[in-house]
Design an enzyme around this catalytic site. Sequence first.
Site, short mmCIF file in Angstrom:
data_model
loop_
_atom_site.label_atom_id
_atom_site.label_comp_id
_atom_site.label_asym_id
_atom_site.label_seq_id
_atom_site.Cartn_x
_atom_site.Cartn_y
_atom_site.Cartn_z
N GLY A 178 50.63 95.00 -18.21
CA GLY A 178 50.73 96.46 -18.21
C GLY A 178 49.51 97.12 -17.59
O GLY A 178 49.63 98.09 -16.85
N CYS A 179 48.34 96.59 -17.89
CA CYS A 179 47.10 97.15 -17.35
C CYS A 179 47.01 96.93 -15.85
O CYS A 179 46.53 97.79 -15.11
CB CYS A 179 45.90 96.57 -18.08
N THR A 180 47.49 95.79 -15.40
CA THR A 180 47.51 95.51 -13.97
C THR A 180 48.43 96.50 -13.26
O THR A 180 48.07 97.06 -12.22
CB THR A 180 47.95 94.06 -13.71
N CYS A 239 46.67 100.08 -13.28
CA CYS A 239 45.55 100.20 -12.33
C CYS A 239 46.01 100.03 -10.89
O CYS A 239 45.46 100.68 -9.99
CB CYS A 239 44.46 99.18 -12.70
#
Length: 181
Positions: free
Chosen positions: A68-70, A73
């Site tokens: 999710g963070c990938t 960002c």
Amino acid sequence: MALFKSKPVMAMVASLVGTQAVAAELKPGDMAPDFTLVGSDGETYRLADYRGKQAVVLAWFPKAFTPGCTKQCTSFRADGESLKKFDVAYFTASCDTVETNRKFAESLAADYPILSDPDGKVATAYGVIGTIRRWPQRWTFYIGTDGRILEIDKEVDVAAYGVDVAKRLRALGIPERKEDR
């Protein structure tokens, strides 16, 4: 259910709840907590440096190199042109180390700084972590040129993140950069 009714378990739960640091929840109109954080580019960023000059977007994410963070960002980078139209400094931030976020930024070819708060002090001030929750909530803070919080987005769509942030900047009345007008 009987397990939760036992006195030792209830005492343990009460003890854990009692140790959770409870700060006053930030809301629009509040002064944003100041920060001094190192970015993935090695530069130091201070919220105070933008006061009176530019709005700031501070987008917290839980952990570098997670799916999710990938996506979040990557969307910030992929939709960077729509964000760069606005007179705003924008950052993502996590409690990962500077080195981890540097590697993460490199892996994404990020063209914006990913800020590191490894001791969690700034994340705690923003209310995105506490003593029990170690990884930041995926919340985005929109901060005006006066240092006040304009909006807090707690419902982040990681796939359309960059586009959503640009739409919110427009809705909040953040001006476009002079060279883009």
